[in-house]
Design an enzyme around this catalytic site. Structure first.
Site, PDB file in Angstrom:
ATOM      1  N   GLY A  45       7.448   4.822   7.782  1.00  0.00           N
ATOM      2  CA  GLY A  45       6.681   6.054   7.936  1.00  0.00           C
ATOM      3  C   GLY A  45       7.010   6.728   9.252  1.00  0.00           C
ATOM      4  O   GLY A  45       8.093   6.534   9.816  1.00  0.00           O
ATOM      5  N   SER A  46       6.056   7.501   9.740  1.00  0.00           N
ATOM      6  CA  SER A  46       6.306   8.316  10.932  1.00  0.00           C
ATOM      7  C   SER A  46       6.199   7.482  12.214  1.00  0.00           C
ATOM      8  O   SER A  46       5.579   6.408  12.225  1.00  0.00           O
ATOM      9  CB  SER A  46       5.285   9.451  10.976  1.00  0.00           C
ATOM     10  OG  SER A  46       3.985   8.902  11.082  1.00  0.00           O
ATOM     11  N   LYS A  63       0.854  -1.193   0.000  1.00  0.00           N
ATOM     12  CA  LYS A  63       0.000   0.000   0.000  1.00  0.00           C
ATOM     13  C   LYS A  63       0.892   1.245   0.000  1.00  0.00           C
ATOM     14  O   LYS A  63       1.444   1.632   1.020  1.00  0.00           O
ATOM     15  CB  LYS A  63      -0.928   0.038   1.220  1.00  0.00           C
ATOM     16  CG  LYS A  63      -2.068   1.019   0.982  1.00  0.00           C
ATOM     17  CD  LYS A  63      -2.508   1.839   2.164  1.00  0.00           C
ATOM     18  CE  LYS A  63      -1.634   2.904   2.677  1.00  0.00           C
ATOM     19  NZ  LYS A  63      -1.584   4.148   1.892  1.00  0.00           N
ATOM     20  N   GLU A  77      11.611  15.889  14.192  1.00  0.00           N
ATOM     21  CA  GLU A  77      11.998  15.655  12.793  1.00  0.00           C
ATOM     22  C   GLU A  77      11.482  16.800  11.934  1.00  0.00           C
ATOM     23  O   GLU A  77      10.323  17.192  12.033  1.00  0.00           O
ATOM     24  CB  GLU A  77      11.390  14.323  12.315  1.00  0.00           C
ATOM     25  CG  GLU A  77      11.883  13.927  10.948  1.00  0.00           C
ATOM     26  CD  GLU A  77      11.327  12.577  10.491  1.00  0.00           C
ATOM     27  OE1 GLU A  77      10.108  12.360  10.617  1.00  0.00           O
ATOM     28  OE2 GLU A  77      12.122  11.750  10.007  1.00  0.00           O
ATOM     29  N   GLY A 119       3.610   4.595  13.073  1.00  0.00           N
ATOM     30  CA  GLY A 119       4.298   3.346  13.436  1.00  0.00           C
ATOM     31  C   GLY A 119       3.729   2.732  14.704  1.00  0.00           C
ATOM     32  O   GLY A 119       3.572   1.515  14.813  1.00  0.00           O
ATOM     33  N   GLU A 152      10.226   0.954  10.228  1.00  0.00           N
ATOM     34  CA  GLU A 152      11.318   1.869   9.857  1.00  0.00           C
ATOM     35  C   GLU A 152      10.737   3.267   9.949  1.00  0.00           C
ATOM     36  O   GLU A 152       9.934   3.672   9.099  1.00  0.00           O
ATOM     37  CB  GLU A 152      11.790   1.590   8.419  1.00  0.00           C
ATOM     38  CG  GLU A 152      12.340   0.201   8.202  1.00  0.00           C
ATOM     39  CD  GLU A 152      13.771   0.052   8.684  1.00  0.00           C
ATOM     40  OE1 GLU A 152      14.408   1.077   9.025  1.00  0.00           O
ATOM     41  OE2 GLU A 152      14.256  -1.092   8.713  1.00  0.00           O
ATOM     42  N   GLU A 178      -0.841   7.582  -0.043  1.00  0.00           N
ATOM     43  CA  GLU A 178      -1.869   8.254  -0.831  1.00  0.00           C
ATOM     44  C   GLU A 178      -1.382   9.613  -1.343  1.00  0.00           C
ATOM     45  O   GLU A 178      -2.004  10.231  -2.200  1.00  0.00           O
ATOM     46  CB  GLU A 178      -3.156   8.427   0.000  1.00  0.00           C
ATOM     47  CG  GLU A 178      -3.046   9.322   1.237  1.00  0.00           C
ATOM     48  CD  GLU A 178      -2.521   8.580   2.479  1.00  0.00           C
ATOM     49  OE1 GLU A 178      -1.749   7.612   2.311  1.00  0.00           O
ATOM     50  OE2 GLU A 178      -2.873   8.996   3.601  1.00  0.00           O
ATOM     51  N   GLN A 203       3.964  19.250   5.020  1.00  0.00           N
ATOM     52  CA  GLN A 203       5.352  19.299   5.478  1.00  0.00           C
ATOM     53  C   GLN A 203       5.859  20.747   5.524  1.00  0.00           C
ATOM     54  O   GLN A 203       6.676  21.113   6.366  1.00  0.00           O
ATOM     55  CB  GLN A 203       6.218  18.455   4.542  1.00  0.00           C
ATOM     56  CG  GLN A 203       7.488  17.945   5.168  1.00  0.00           C
ATOM     57  CD  GLN A 203       7.242  17.095   6.392  1.00  0.00           C
ATOM     58  OE1 GLN A 203       6.378  16.244   6.387  1.00  0.00           O
ATOM     59  NE2 GLN A 203       7.976  17.370   7.452  1.00  0.00           N
ATOM     60  N   CYS A 246      14.571  10.006   5.503  1.00  0.00           N
ATOM     61  CA  CYS A 246      14.635   9.646   6.923  1.00  0.00           C
ATOM     62  C   CYS A 246      16.057   9.783   7.435  1.00  0.00           C
ATOM     63  O   CYS A 246      16.290  10.182   8.562  1.00  0.00           O
ATOM     64  CB  CYS A 246      14.127   8.224   7.129  1.00  0.00           C
ATOM     65  SG  CYS A 246      15.031   7.014   6.156  1.00  0.00           S
TER      66      CYS A 246
HETATM   67  P1  NAD Z   1       3.018   8.370   7.601  1.00  0.00           P
HETATM   68  O1  NAD Z   1       3.295   7.632   8.835  1.00  0.00           O
HETATM   69  O2  NAD Z   1       2.119   9.527   7.640  1.00  0.00           O
HETATM   70  O3  NAD Z   1       2.403   7.395   6.478  1.00  0.00           O
HETATM   71  C1  NAD Z   1       3.083   6.253   6.040  1.00  0.00           C
HETATM   72  C2  NAD Z   1       2.084   5.280   5.449  1.00  0.00           C
HETATM   73  O4  NAD Z   1       1.224   4.800   6.480  1.00  0.00           O
HETATM   74  C3  NAD Z   1       1.172   5.817   4.375  1.00  0.00           C
HETATM   75  O5  NAD Z   1       1.065   4.877   3.343  1.00  0.00           O
HETATM   76  C4  NAD Z   1      -0.157   5.974   5.101  1.00  0.00           C
HETATM   77  O6  NAD Z   1      -1.291   5.882   4.261  1.00  0.00           O
HETATM   78  C5  NAD Z   1      -0.115   4.810   6.044  1.00  0.00           C
HETATM   79  N1  NAD Z   1      -0.981   4.916   7.220  1.00  0.00           N
HETATM   80  C6  NAD Z   1      -1.484   6.030   7.809  1.00  0.00           C
HETATM   81  N2  NAD Z   1      -2.213   5.696   8.912  1.00  0.00           N
HETATM   82  C7  NAD Z   1      -2.152   4.349   9.021  1.00  0.00           C
HETATM   83  C8  NAD Z   1      -2.680   3.426   9.959  1.00  0.00           C
HETATM   84  N3  NAD Z   1      -3.414   3.816  11.002  1.00  0.00           N
HETATM   85  N4  NAD Z   1      -2.408   2.123   9.781  1.00  0.00           N
HETATM   86  C9  NAD Z   1      -1.642   1.707   8.747  1.00  0.00           C
HETATM   87  N5  NAD Z   1      -1.125   2.543   7.821  1.00  0.00           N
HETATM   88  C10 NAD Z   1      -1.372   3.855   7.958  1.00  0.00           C
HETATM   89  O7  NAD Z   1       4.454   8.772   7.016  1.00  0.00           O
HETATM   90  P2  NAD Z   1       4.796   9.698   5.773  1.00  0.00           P
HETATM   91  O8  NAD Z   1       4.474  11.107   6.111  1.00  0.00           O
HETATM   92  O9  NAD Z   1       4.218   9.110   4.530  1.00  0.00           O
HETATM   93  O10 NAD Z   1       6.380   9.517   5.669  1.00  0.00           O
HETATM   94  C11 NAD Z   1       7.296  10.326   6.314  1.00  0.00           C
HETATM   95  C12 NAD Z   1       7.864   9.603   7.514  1.00  0.00           C
HETATM   96  O11 NAD Z   1       8.453   8.380   7.103  1.00  0.00           O
HETATM   97  C13 NAD Z   1       8.986  10.379   8.186  1.00  0.00           C
HETATM   98  O12 NAD Z   1       8.841  10.324   9.576  1.00  0.00           O
HETATM   99  C14 NAD Z   1      10.236   9.629   7.754  1.00  0.00           C
HETATM  100  O13 NAD Z   1      11.333   9.781   8.615  1.00  0.00           O
HETATM  101  C15 NAD Z   1       9.735   8.233   7.703  1.00  0.00           C
HETATM  102  N6  NAD Z   1      10.603   7.409   6.861  1.00  0.00           N
HETATM  103  C16 NAD Z   1      11.391   6.470   7.461  1.00  0.00           C
HETATM  104  C17 NAD Z   1      12.266   5.708   6.691  1.00  0.00           C
HETATM  105  C18 NAD Z   1      13.150   4.667   7.314  1.00  0.00           C
HETATM  106  O14 NAD Z   1      13.686   3.819   6.580  1.00  0.00           O
HETATM  107  N7  NAD Z   1      13.363   4.680   8.619  1.00  0.00           N
HETATM  108  C19 NAD Z   1      12.329   5.926   5.318  1.00  0.00           C
HETATM  109  C20 NAD Z   1      11.520   6.903   4.756  1.00  0.00           C
HETATM  110  C21 NAD Z   1      10.645   7.635   5.520  1.00  0.00           C
END
Ligand code: NAD
Length: 478
Positions: free
Chosen positions: A208-209, A158, A362, A213, A230, A161, A311, A264
């Protein structure tokens, strides 16, 4: 009827793309089909799977231009989009090498009971769920799915979006490889789709965040499935007194602003020894002023727009907080509006302290907060004064000194005399420390092994254990 989401183009601000949100029932049906298909996929063996993934490389090449275009529309930047598409082939090759290096299970004899033979077999999860973010949409959607498929698992991905366009041409490439039918699927949707996905898979890989997470981990825990997380970072760089100043300036500018800081592993805090501090600030400001936006021409300049409009608010709020607390901005510092897109030039900030959001939260933007330190102990204390532990970097001409400091940084990936090396090389295993993540390394061989459970097969080659052996009175347990 499914919900429709509109998607913003970060270069012109127009909502010019739509996706239909996939619902729980559809994911459930998909996972069921894939679970059935996975048995054959596994039984066909590693060399078969390698041949299929090699076909995927060819199919991606057939759709290269279309994928680059979609990814550039998702992210507003071109060069990195090309690298993301062309990186698929290298990634498949890397996982082929890792997978072939895993030897067949060996039968051994127990040390304490030599008449018992045993072997441990690797059993992949049937359906792997991948939830990915918007900053490197293609790379981070495949980074887990490729080794998962290589292991014999199937994968449902997934994407974010915010940047879902790339999935269209990628799906076309996948469809050209008949053998991948029901082995990998990309599904459109938002957080609700991501949450539902966790209910239908056997393991979830989330990038993601930290906030999301936690939700993913909670849902996975409820389902008693593993979650590999991650998450975000606030990576420090330490420029020691014996560093090569020019090298540190060049490298740290790049490591802080590549992908407009939306990485990240971006360097988000720079600590410079007091004897180098003034020169460092002067030189990095001078270099930062020469960085150009990819605007109006996407083929020129160095950094693209802010991909996700929210952002821009975070960057603005953090800069305002820092300014209100006495910080000084030397260059950049504005969210610029060009052609409907939001842009931010490299922003060097000094006069900062650990009370400011810009040093604790961050940023995910091209912002370089710089502080001076007097001793190694102080540098380490400042670098570790964070809830994150993703990565960090150290600069010194003295390798002993650099390594001595590197091993004291509480983070999973430390680069010496370079910044954010984990973004370039994927061989070195690393875990995220503190709030930056959870679970097995996605880099190196562990990135493959995490998709297996072990099953032990144990054979008693001697007589059966008689019940008398368990008689409490003779206490003669085998
Ligand atoms: P986000 O957490 O907002 O979203 C990530 C994904 O999670 C999206 O696909 C979103 O639709 C989905 N999502 C949202 N709510 C959810 C839920 N309740 N259950 C399951 N999935 C859900 O993150 P973002 O804004 O897309 O990305 C930026 C973040 O990602 C930053 O914090 C960045 O540091 C981190 N990131 C980490 C790494 C790493 O390898 N550590 C790499 C890239 C980005």
């Amino acid at each position: 009827m499914s919900d429709i989401l509109t998607v913003r183009n970060p270069r012109n601000g127009e909502f010019d793309y739509e996706i239909s949100v996939i619902g729980n029932d559809e994911i459930s049906a998909l996972a069921k089909k894939m679970r059935a298909k996975q048995k054959k996929w596994l039984a066909q063996g590693l060399e078969y799977r390698i041949s299929v993934l090699n076909k995927l490389k060819e199919a991606v090449a057939n759709h290269r231009d279309e994928m680059i275009k979609a990814l550039s529309d998702d992210t507003g930047r071109l060069y990195i989009s090309v690298a993301e598409v062309d990186g698929i082939s290298n990634a498949i090759d890397r996982w082929i090498t890792v997978a072939r290096s895993v030897s067949a299970p060996e039968t051994k004899n127990s040390g304490s009971m030599p008449f018992i033979e045993y072997r441990s077999e690797l059993i992949p999860y049937a359906v792997v769920g991948v939830i990915s973010p918007w900053n490197f949409p293609l790379t981070l959607s495949l980074i887990d799915a490729l080794p998962a498929m290589m292991s014999g698992a199937t994968a449902i991905v997934k994407p974010s979006e915010v940047t879902p366009r790339f999935a269209g041409p990628l799906k076309k490439a996948i469809a050209e490889v008949e053998e991948l039918n029901d082995i990998i699927h990309f599904i459109d949707g938002d957080g609700s789709t991501g949450a539902s996905l966790i209910d239908h898979v056997d393991i979830v890989c989330f990038t993601g965040s930290v906030a999301t997470g936690r939700l993913v981990a909670e849902r996975a825990a409820k389902n008693l499935i593993p979650a590999i997380l991650e998450l975000g970072g606030k990576d420090p760089a330490i420029v020691l007194e014996d560093a090569d100043l020019d090298r540190a300036v060049t490298s740290l500018l790049r490591a802080s602003i590549v992908n407009t800081g939306q990485a990240c592993q971006s360097v988000e805090r720079i600590y410079v020894h007091k004897n180098l501090y003034d020169d460092f600030v002067e030189k990095i400001v001078e270099k930062a002023k020469k960085v150009e936006l990819n605007y109006p021409n996407i083929n020129s300049g160095h950094i693209g727009p802010i991909i996700f409009e929210k952002q821009a608010d975070i960057i603005r709020e953090q800069l305002d907080d820092a300014l209100a607390k006495g910080a000084q901005i030397h260059t950049g510092g504005e969210i610029e509006h060009h052609g409907g897109g939001l842009w931010c030039r490299p922003t060097v900030v000094t006069n900062i302290n650990h009370e400011m959001d810009i040093i604790t939260k961050e940023t995910f933007g091209p912002v370089l907060p710089i502080m001076s330190f007097e001793s190694d102990e102080e540098a380490i204390r400042l670098a570790n004064d964070t809830e994150y532990g993703l990565s960090g970097s150290v600069y010194s001409e003295n390798m002993e000194h650099a390594n001595e400091i590197a091993v004291q940084i509480e983070a999973g990936g430390i680069s010496i005399n370079e910044g954010s090396l984990t973004g370039f090389m994927h061989e070195a295993e690393k875990n995220s420390f503190k709030l930056s993540g959870l679970g097995a390394s996605r880099m190196g061989p562990a990135g493959y092994h995490r998709f297996f459970r072990k099953r032990a097969i144990m054979t008693n080659t001697a007589d059966a254990f008689p019940i008398e052996a368990f008689d409490e009175k003779n206490a003669n347990y085998p």
